[in-house]
Scaffold this motif. Sequence first.
Motif, PDB file in Angstrom:
ATOM      1  N   ASP A  49      64.425-114.754   2.562  1.00 30.77           N
ATOM      2  CA  ASP A  49      63.009-114.371   2.157  1.00 30.77           C
ATOM      3  C   ASP A  49      63.014-112.820   2.183  1.00 30.77           C
ATOM      4  N   SER A  50      61.977-112.330   1.768  1.00 32.51           N
ATOM      5  CA  SER A  50      61.533-110.769   1.629  1.00 32.51           C
ATOM      6  C   SER A  50      62.058-110.226   3.152  1.00 32.51           C
ATOM      7  N   ALA A  53      65.412-110.323   3.796  1.00 31.91           N
ATOM      8  CA  ALA A  53      66.576-109.444   3.001  1.00 31.91           C
ATOM      9  C   ALA A  53      66.189-107.850   3.538  1.00 31.91           C
ATOM     10  N   VAL A  70      66.137-103.531  -2.500  1.00 32.98           N
ATOM     11  CA  VAL A  70      66.180-104.994  -2.278  1.00 32.98           C
ATOM     12  C   VAL A  70      66.326-105.933  -3.396  1.00 32.98           C
ATOM     13  N   SER A  71      65.831-105.652  -4.601  1.00 41.32           N
ATOM     14  CA  SER A  71      66.009-106.255  -5.841  1.00 41.32           C
ATOM     15  C   SER A  71      67.497-106.551  -6.239  1.00 41.32           C
ATOM     16  N   PRO A 116      54.720-105.631  -8.704  1.00 41.36           N
ATOM     17  CA  PRO A 116      54.909-105.900  -7.211  1.00 41.36           C
ATOM     18  C   PRO A 116      53.390-105.854  -6.603  1.00 41.36           C
ATOM     19  N   VAL A 121      58.132-104.058  -3.785  1.00 41.19           N
ATOM     20  CA  VAL A 121      59.261-104.717  -4.265  1.00 41.19           C
ATOM     21  C   VAL A 121      59.366-105.890  -5.092  1.00 41.19           C
ATOM     22  N   LEU A 123      61.181-108.666  -4.852  1.00 38.83           N
ATOM     23  CA  LEU A 123      61.659-109.973  -4.216  1.00 38.83           C
ATOM     24  C   LEU A 123      60.557-111.030  -3.841  1.00 38.83           C
ATOM     25  N   VAL A 124      59.480-110.550  -3.717  1.00 38.28           N
ATOM     26  CA  VAL A 124      58.427-111.501  -3.444  1.00 38.28           C
ATOM     27  C   VAL A 124      58.252-112.404  -4.584  1.00 38.28           C
ATOM     28  N   GLU A 126      60.692-114.155  -6.115  1.00 41.99           N
ATOM     29  CA  GLU A 126      62.113-114.707  -6.494  1.00 41.99           C
ATOM     30  C   GLU A 126      61.657-116.153  -6.765  1.00 41.99           C
ATOM     31  N   GLU A 142      59.623-101.658  -9.707  1.00 37.04           N
ATOM     32  CA  GLU A 142      59.311-101.502  -8.298  1.00 37.04           C
ATOM     33  C   GLU A 142      58.795-100.042  -8.290  1.00 37.04           C
ATOM     34  N   THR A 146      60.334 -97.160  -2.547  1.00 37.21           N
ATOM     35  CA  THR A 146      60.628 -98.418  -1.642  1.00 37.21           C
ATOM     36  C   THR A 146      62.065 -98.331  -0.675  1.00 37.21           C
TER      37      THR A 146
END
Length: 374
Positions: A49-50, A53, A70-71, A116, A121, A123-124, A126, A142, A146
Amino acid sequence: AAAATGSGIGPVDGTVPDHTLAELVAQYRTVLGRDDFGPDDDFFDAGGDSLLALELLFCVEQLYGVRPRVSVLLDARSPREFAAAIGLGGSAETDDEGAIEMQAGEPGITPLWLVPGAGGVLLVYERLVALLDPRLPVLGVEYPGTQGERPPCETVEEIGEHFHRALKEAQPHGPYRLLGYSVGGPVSVDVVHRLRADGDEVEYLGAVGAGLAEGLDRRSRREKITDDLRDGGVGAVGERLVTALRARVQETPGRFRDRVRNRVEREAMQRFGLRPSDRMVFDRMLATSRDAGLRYQPPTVDAPVELYLGSDGGERWVTAMSEAWRDVAGQGLRVEIIPGSHHEGTMLTDPNVAVLASLVTSRLGLDEHTGTAT
Protein backbone atom coordinates in the motif's frame (compact mmCIF):
# COMPACT_ATOMS: atom_id res chain seq x y z
CA ALA A 1 1.61 -1.95 -18.69
CA ALA A 2 1.95 1.32 -20.55
CA ALA A 3 4.89 3.57 -19.76
CA ALA A 4 4.04 6.53 -17.59
CA THR A 5 4.80 10.03 -18.71
CA GLY A 6 6.62 11.80 -15.90
CA SER A 7 6.70 8.74 -13.63
CA GLY A 8 10.37 8.04 -14.02
CA ILE A 9 9.80 5.12 -16.38
CA GLY A 10 11.71 5.29 -19.63
CA PRO A 11 14.02 3.45 -22.01
CA VAL A 12 16.57 1.24 -20.29
CA ASP A 13 20.10 0.46 -21.46
CA GLY A 14 21.30 -2.92 -20.25
CA THR A 15 19.91 -5.70 -18.11
CA VAL A 16 19.54 -5.61 -14.33
CA PRO A 17 22.29 -7.81 -12.83
CA ASP A 18 21.08 -10.93 -11.01
CA HIS A 19 22.74 -9.96 -7.74
CA THR A 20 21.11 -6.51 -7.84
CA LEU A 21 17.69 -8.02 -8.53
CA ALA A 22 18.14 -10.52 -5.68
CA GLU A 23 19.14 -7.70 -3.33
CA LEU A 24 16.08 -5.69 -4.37
CA VAL A 25 13.74 -8.67 -3.93
CA ALA A 26 15.10 -9.07 -0.39
CA GLN A 27 14.03 -5.50 0.37
CA TYR A 28 10.54 -6.18 -0.98
CA ARG A 29 10.27 -9.27 1.22
CA THR A 30 11.33 -7.36 4.30
CA VAL A 31 8.87 -4.52 3.72
CA LEU A 32 5.97 -6.82 2.81
CA GLY A 33 6.77 -9.48 5.40
CA ARG A 34 6.54 -12.11 2.65
CA ASP A 35 9.34 -14.68 2.22
CA ASP A 36 7.63 -16.10 -0.87
CA PHE A 37 7.72 -12.83 -2.84
CA GLY A 38 9.53 -13.22 -6.18
CA PRO A 39 11.18 -10.93 -8.75
CA ASP A 40 8.12 -10.94 -11.03
CA ASP A 41 5.42 -10.71 -8.35
CA ASP A 42 3.11 -7.70 -8.05
CA PHE A 43 3.79 -5.40 -5.09
CA PHE A 44 0.13 -4.48 -4.60
CA ASP A 45 -1.23 -7.99 -5.08
CA ALA A 46 1.13 -9.05 -2.27
CA GLY A 47 -0.37 -6.55 0.17
CA GLY A 48 1.56 -3.40 -0.67
CA ASP A 49 0.00 0.00 0.00
CA SER A 50 1.07 3.65 0.01
CA LEU A 51 2.80 3.53 3.40
CA LEU A 52 4.67 0.33 2.60
CA ALA A 53 5.69 1.92 -0.70
CA LEU A 54 7.30 4.76 1.24
CA GLU A 55 9.20 2.25 3.38
CA LEU A 56 10.37 0.42 0.26
CA LEU A 57 11.59 3.60 -1.43
CA PHE A 58 13.44 4.61 1.73
CA CYS A 59 15.31 1.27 1.61
CA VAL A 60 16.01 1.75 -2.11
CA GLU A 61 17.48 5.18 -1.49
CA GLN A 62 19.75 3.85 1.25
CA LEU A 63 20.99 1.03 -0.99
CA TYR A 64 21.34 2.72 -4.37
CA GLY A 65 21.31 6.45 -3.73
CA VAL A 66 18.33 7.10 -6.00
CA ARG A 67 14.97 8.57 -5.04
CA PRO A 68 12.25 7.71 -7.57
CA ARG A 69 8.71 9.01 -7.27
CA VAL A 70 6.31 6.75 -5.39
CA SER A 71 4.14 6.68 -8.52
CA VAL A 72 6.78 4.63 -10.36
CA LEU A 73 5.36 1.63 -8.47
CA LEU A 74 2.00 2.12 -10.17
CA ASP A 75 3.48 1.01 -13.48
CA ALA A 76 6.59 -0.93 -12.48
CA ARG A 77 4.78 -3.28 -10.13
CA SER A 78 7.34 -6.09 -9.83
CA PRO A 79 10.96 -5.86 -8.58
CA ARG A 80 12.28 -6.63 -12.06
CA GLU A 81 10.20 -3.86 -13.67
CA PHE A 82 10.99 -1.45 -10.85
CA ALA A 83 14.76 -2.08 -11.12
CA ALA A 84 14.64 -1.32 -14.84
CA ALA A 85 12.41 1.73 -14.30
CA ILE A 86 14.79 3.43 -11.87
CA GLY A 87 17.84 2.64 -13.98
CA LEU A 88 19.52 -0.12 -11.97
CA GLY A 89 20.26 -1.84 -15.28
CA GLY A 90 21.23 1.29 -17.15
CA SER A 91 19.39 4.61 -17.31
CA ALA A 92 15.85 5.88 -17.08
CA GLU A 93 14.41 9.15 -18.30
CA THR A 94 12.48 11.24 -15.80
CA ASP A 95 10.14 14.20 -15.89
CA ASP A 96 9.28 15.11 -12.33
CA GLU A 97 7.01 18.02 -13.25
CA GLY A 98 4.75 16.45 -15.87
CA ALA A 99 1.58 14.44 -16.01
CA ILE A 100 1.58 10.78 -15.07
CA GLU A 101 -0.36 8.32 -17.20
CA MET A 102 -2.00 5.85 -14.83
CA GLN A 103 -4.10 4.08 -17.47
CA ALA A 104 -3.64 4.48 -21.23
CA GLY A 105 -7.27 3.90 -22.17
CA GLU A 106 -8.49 4.35 -25.73
CA PRO A 107 -8.45 7.33 -28.12
CA GLY A 108 -11.64 9.34 -28.37
CA ILE A 109 -12.61 9.03 -24.70
CA THR A 110 -12.14 12.10 -22.53
CA PRO A 111 -9.54 11.31 -19.85
CA LEU A 112 -10.11 11.46 -16.11
CA TRP A 113 -7.57 13.51 -14.15
CA LEU A 114 -6.89 12.38 -10.58
CA VAL A 115 -5.85 14.98 -8.01
CA PRO A 116 -3.91 13.59 -4.99
CA GLY A 117 -4.84 13.98 -1.37
CA ALA A 118 -2.76 15.76 1.26
CA GLY A 119 0.18 13.40 0.71
CA GLY A 120 0.60 14.72 -2.81
CA VAL A 121 1.14 11.28 -4.40
CA LEU A 122 -1.11 9.34 -6.77
CA LEU A 123 -0.47 5.94 -5.24
CA VAL A 124 -3.59 6.33 -3.10
CA TYR A 125 -5.65 5.80 -6.27
CA GLU A 126 -4.11 2.44 -7.19
CA ARG A 127 -7.17 0.33 -6.36
CA LEU A 128 -9.60 2.81 -7.91
CA VAL A 129 -7.73 2.87 -11.22
CA ALA A 130 -7.62 -0.93 -11.25
CA LEU A 131 -11.43 -1.02 -11.02
CA LEU A 132 -12.23 1.75 -13.50
CA ASP A 133 -13.19 0.91 -17.07
CA PRO A 134 -9.97 -0.09 -18.91
CA ARG A 135 -10.92 2.06 -21.90
CA LEU A 136 -10.94 5.22 -19.80
CA PRO A 137 -7.65 7.18 -20.01
CA VAL A 138 -6.55 8.15 -16.48
CA LEU A 139 -3.87 10.71 -15.70
CA GLY A 140 -2.69 12.65 -12.70
CA VAL A 141 -0.14 15.15 -11.44
CA GLU A 142 1.74 14.88 -8.15
CA TYR A 143 2.38 17.89 -5.95
CA PRO A 144 5.75 19.70 -5.89
CA GLY A 145 7.87 18.61 -2.93
CA THR A 146 6.84 14.95 -2.83
CA GLN A 147 10.49 13.92 -3.21
CA GLY A 148 11.89 16.45 -0.78
CA GLU A 149 13.36 18.38 -3.69
CA ARG A 150 11.68 21.56 -2.42
CA PRO A 151 9.36 22.62 0.42
CA PRO A 152 5.69 21.68 -0.08
CA CYS A 153 3.31 24.26 -1.51
CA GLU A 154 1.73 26.31 1.25
CA THR A 155 -1.49 27.28 -0.54
CA VAL A 156 -4.10 25.48 -2.59
CA GLU A 157 -3.64 28.12 -5.28
CA GLU A 158 0.04 27.25 -5.62
CA ILE A 159 -0.74 23.54 -6.00
CA GLY A 160 -3.54 24.34 -8.42
CA GLU A 161 -1.27 26.44 -10.61
CA HIS A 162 1.24 23.58 -10.85
CA PHE A 163 -1.47 21.02 -11.64
CA HIS A 164 -3.15 23.29 -14.21
CA ARG A 165 0.11 23.87 -16.06
CA ALA A 166 0.92 20.14 -16.31
CA LEU A 167 -2.67 19.28 -17.27
CA LYS A 168 -2.73 21.81 -20.12
CA GLU A 169 0.60 20.59 -21.46
CA ALA A 170 -0.73 17.01 -21.66
CA GLN A 171 -4.31 17.86 -22.72
CA PRO A 172 -4.41 21.31 -24.33
CA HIS A 173 -8.15 21.28 -25.02
CA GLY A 174 -11.29 20.25 -23.12
CA PRO A 175 -13.64 18.97 -22.11
CA TYR A 176 -12.03 18.12 -18.79
CA ARG A 177 -12.86 15.66 -16.01
CA LEU A 178 -11.28 15.86 -12.55
CA LEU A 179 -11.58 13.77 -9.39
CA GLY A 180 -9.91 14.87 -6.15
CA TYR A 181 -9.48 13.02 -2.87
CA SER A 182 -9.40 14.85 0.47
CA VAL A 183 -7.37 18.06 -0.07
CA GLY A 184 -7.46 17.15 -3.76
CA GLY A 185 -11.09 18.29 -3.71
CA PRO A 186 -10.27 21.94 -3.02
CA VAL A 187 -7.28 21.71 -5.39
CA SER A 188 -9.64 20.42 -8.10
CA VAL A 189 -11.86 23.45 -7.53
CA ASP A 190 -8.89 25.76 -8.05
CA VAL A 191 -7.86 23.94 -11.24
CA VAL A 192 -11.42 24.05 -12.59
CA HIS A 193 -11.61 27.77 -11.77
CA ARG A 194 -8.48 28.28 -13.92
CA LEU A 195 -9.85 26.13 -16.74
CA ARG A 196 -13.13 28.01 -16.85
CA ALA A 197 -11.23 31.31 -16.84
CA ASP A 198 -9.46 30.02 -19.98
CA GLY A 199 -12.86 29.34 -21.55
CA ASP A 200 -12.45 25.55 -21.31
CA GLU A 201 -15.36 23.17 -20.73
CA VAL A 202 -15.42 21.08 -17.55
CA GLU A 203 -17.96 18.29 -17.63
CA TYR A 204 -17.16 16.56 -14.34
CA LEU A 205 -15.67 17.57 -10.99
CA GLY A 206 -15.69 14.81 -8.37
CA ALA A 207 -14.63 15.21 -4.75
CA VAL A 208 -14.03 12.17 -2.51
CA GLY A 209 -14.12 12.70 1.25
CA ALA A 210 -13.20 16.32 0.61
CA GLY A 211 -14.05 18.78 3.34
CA LEU A 212 -14.23 22.54 2.97
CA ALA A 213 -13.27 24.83 5.83
CA GLU A 214 -16.71 26.45 5.77
CA GLY A 215 -18.39 23.15 6.62
CA LEU A 216 -16.01 21.82 9.30
CA ASP A 217 -17.38 20.99 12.74
CA ARG A 218 -15.77 23.60 14.99
CA ARG A 219 -17.67 22.66 18.15
CA SER A 220 -15.59 22.04 21.26
CA ARG A 221 -15.55 18.58 22.86
CA ARG A 222 -17.90 19.87 25.60
CA GLU A 223 -20.33 21.19 22.99
CA LYS A 224 -20.29 17.89 21.09
CA ILE A 225 -21.08 15.92 24.26
CA THR A 226 -23.87 18.34 25.19
CA ASP A 227 -25.39 18.03 21.72
CA ASP A 228 -25.12 14.22 21.84
CA LEU A 229 -26.92 14.15 25.19
CA ARG A 230 -29.69 16.33 23.82
CA ASP A 231 -30.06 14.42 20.54
CA GLY A 232 -29.32 10.83 21.52
CA GLY A 233 -29.07 10.55 25.28
CA VAL A 234 -26.37 8.83 27.33
CA GLY A 235 -26.00 6.06 24.75
CA ALA A 236 -24.86 8.48 22.08
CA VAL A 237 -22.25 10.02 24.38
CA GLY A 238 -21.01 6.57 25.36
CA GLU A 239 -20.69 5.56 21.73
CA ARG A 240 -18.64 8.68 20.93
CA LEU A 241 -16.29 8.09 23.87
CA VAL A 242 -15.80 4.39 23.08
CA THR A 243 -15.06 5.19 19.42
CA ALA A 244 -12.54 7.86 20.41
CA LEU A 245 -10.85 5.56 22.94
CA ARG A 246 -10.65 2.69 20.45
CA ALA A 247 -9.06 4.97 17.88
CA ARG A 248 -6.56 6.29 20.44
CA VAL A 249 -5.53 2.76 21.48
CA GLN A 250 -5.11 1.62 17.88
CA GLU A 251 -3.17 4.68 16.70
CA THR A 252 -0.90 5.40 19.68
CA PRO A 253 1.77 2.67 19.04
CA GLY A 254 2.14 3.71 15.40
CA ARG A 255 2.25 7.41 16.23
CA PHE A 256 4.83 6.84 18.97
CA ARG A 257 7.00 4.77 16.60
CA ASP A 258 6.77 7.44 13.90
CA ARG A 259 7.60 10.20 16.39
CA VAL A 260 10.71 8.36 17.57
CA ARG A 261 11.80 7.61 14.02
CA ASN A 262 11.25 11.20 12.92
CA ARG A 263 13.33 12.51 15.83
CA VAL A 264 16.20 10.13 15.03
CA GLU A 265 16.09 11.08 11.36
CA ARG A 266 16.06 14.81 12.13
CA GLU A 267 19.13 14.39 14.32
CA ALA A 268 20.88 12.40 11.59
CA MET A 269 20.06 15.08 9.03
CA GLN A 270 21.51 17.79 11.26
CA ARG A 271 24.66 15.88 12.22
CA PHE A 272 25.53 14.23 8.91
CA GLY A 273 23.74 16.34 6.31
CA LEU A 274 21.55 13.44 5.17
CA ARG A 275 18.38 14.00 3.16
CA PRO A 276 15.10 13.13 4.91
CA SER A 277 13.51 9.77 4.21
CA ASP A 278 10.40 9.58 2.09
CA ARG A 279 8.31 9.06 5.22
CA MET A 280 9.44 12.35 6.71
CA VAL A 281 8.81 14.09 3.38
CA PHE A 282 5.37 12.48 3.29
CA ASP A 283 4.54 13.63 6.84
CA ARG A 284 5.63 17.19 6.07
CA MET A 285 3.62 17.19 2.85
CA LEU A 286 0.53 15.94 4.73
CA ALA A 287 0.70 18.66 7.37
CA THR A 288 1.39 21.49 4.93
CA SER A 289 -1.28 20.44 2.42
CA ARG A 290 -3.92 19.99 5.13
CA ASP A 291 -3.20 23.48 6.47
CA ALA A 292 -3.48 24.84 2.93
CA GLY A 293 -6.87 23.18 2.51
CA LEU A 294 -8.15 24.63 5.79
CA ARG A 295 -7.20 28.15 4.71
CA TYR A 296 -8.67 27.87 1.22
CA GLN A 297 -11.73 29.95 0.39
CA PRO A 298 -13.16 28.32 -2.76
CA PRO A 299 -14.88 30.33 -5.47
CA THR A 300 -18.07 29.25 -7.18
CA VAL A 301 -17.10 27.34 -10.33
CA ASP A 302 -19.16 26.88 -13.46
CA ALA A 303 -19.16 23.07 -13.40
CA PRO A 304 -21.25 20.18 -12.07
CA VAL A 305 -19.91 18.72 -8.83
CA GLU A 306 -20.26 15.16 -7.55
CA LEU A 307 -19.48 14.86 -3.82
CA TYR A 308 -18.67 11.41 -2.40
CA LEU A 309 -18.81 11.25 1.40
CA GLY A 310 -17.95 8.34 3.69
CA SER A 311 -20.76 6.49 5.44
CA ASP A 312 -19.17 7.09 8.87
CA GLY A 313 -19.66 10.86 8.74
CA GLY A 314 -23.10 11.10 10.25
CA GLU A 315 -26.01 13.33 9.32
CA ARG A 316 -24.47 16.52 10.73
CA TRP A 317 -21.29 16.07 8.65
CA VAL A 318 -23.18 15.24 5.48
CA THR A 319 -25.43 18.29 5.87
CA ALA A 320 -22.55 20.66 6.61
CA MET A 321 -20.40 19.46 3.72
CA SER A 322 -23.32 19.42 1.30
CA GLU A 323 -24.16 23.03 2.13
CA ALA A 324 -20.52 24.11 1.79
CA TRP A 325 -20.07 22.40 -1.58
CA ARG A 326 -23.43 23.63 -2.88
CA ASP A 327 -22.04 27.15 -2.75
CA VAL A 328 -19.13 25.99 -4.96
CA ALA A 329 -21.07 23.99 -7.56
CA GLY A 330 -22.25 26.49 -10.13
CA GLN A 331 -23.98 23.81 -12.24
CA GLY A 332 -25.48 21.82 -9.40
CA LEU A 333 -24.34 19.36 -6.74
CA ARG A 334 -25.03 15.66 -6.37
CA VAL A 335 -24.08 13.92 -3.12
CA GLU A 336 -23.37 10.19 -2.88
CA ILE A 337 -22.77 8.33 0.39
CA ILE A 338 -20.31 5.49 -0.08
CA PRO A 339 -19.04 2.89 2.42
CA GLY A 340 -15.83 3.64 4.24
CA SER A 341 -14.19 6.41 6.22
CA HIS A 342 -12.10 9.32 5.03
CA HIS A 343 -10.38 9.61 8.41
CA GLU A 344 -9.41 5.94 8.41
CA GLY A 345 -8.47 5.99 4.72
CA THR A 346 -10.88 3.20 3.75
CA MET A 347 -12.89 4.95 1.02
CA LEU A 348 -10.22 4.06 -1.55
CA THR A 349 -9.46 0.54 -0.32
CA ASP A 350 -11.20 -2.80 -0.83
CA PRO A 351 -14.05 -3.53 -0.67
CA ASN A 352 -15.40 0.05 -0.43
CA VAL A 353 -13.55 1.42 -3.44
CA ALA A 354 -15.59 -0.82 -5.77
CA VAL A 355 -18.68 1.27 -4.99
CA LEU A 356 -16.85 4.48 -5.81
CA ALA A 357 -15.46 3.01 -9.05
CA SER A 358 -18.94 1.99 -10.14
CA LEU A 359 -20.40 5.44 -9.42
CA VAL A 360 -17.58 7.25 -11.23
CA THR A 361 -17.82 4.90 -14.22
CA SER A 362 -21.55 5.48 -14.48
CA ARG A 363 -21.23 9.24 -14.02
CA LEU A 364 -18.70 9.47 -16.86
CA GLY A 365 -21.09 7.75 -19.26
CA LEU A 366 -19.18 4.46 -19.58
CA ASP A 367 -20.75 1.03 -19.41
CA GLU A 368 -18.82 -0.71 -16.61
CA HIS A 369 -19.22 -4.13 -18.21
CA THR A 370 -18.21 -3.44 -21.80
CA GLY A 371 -16.14 -0.27 -21.46
CA THR A 372 -17.96 1.44 -24.31
CA ALA A 373 -19.23 4.97 -24.20
CA THR A 374 -22.96 5.27 -23.67
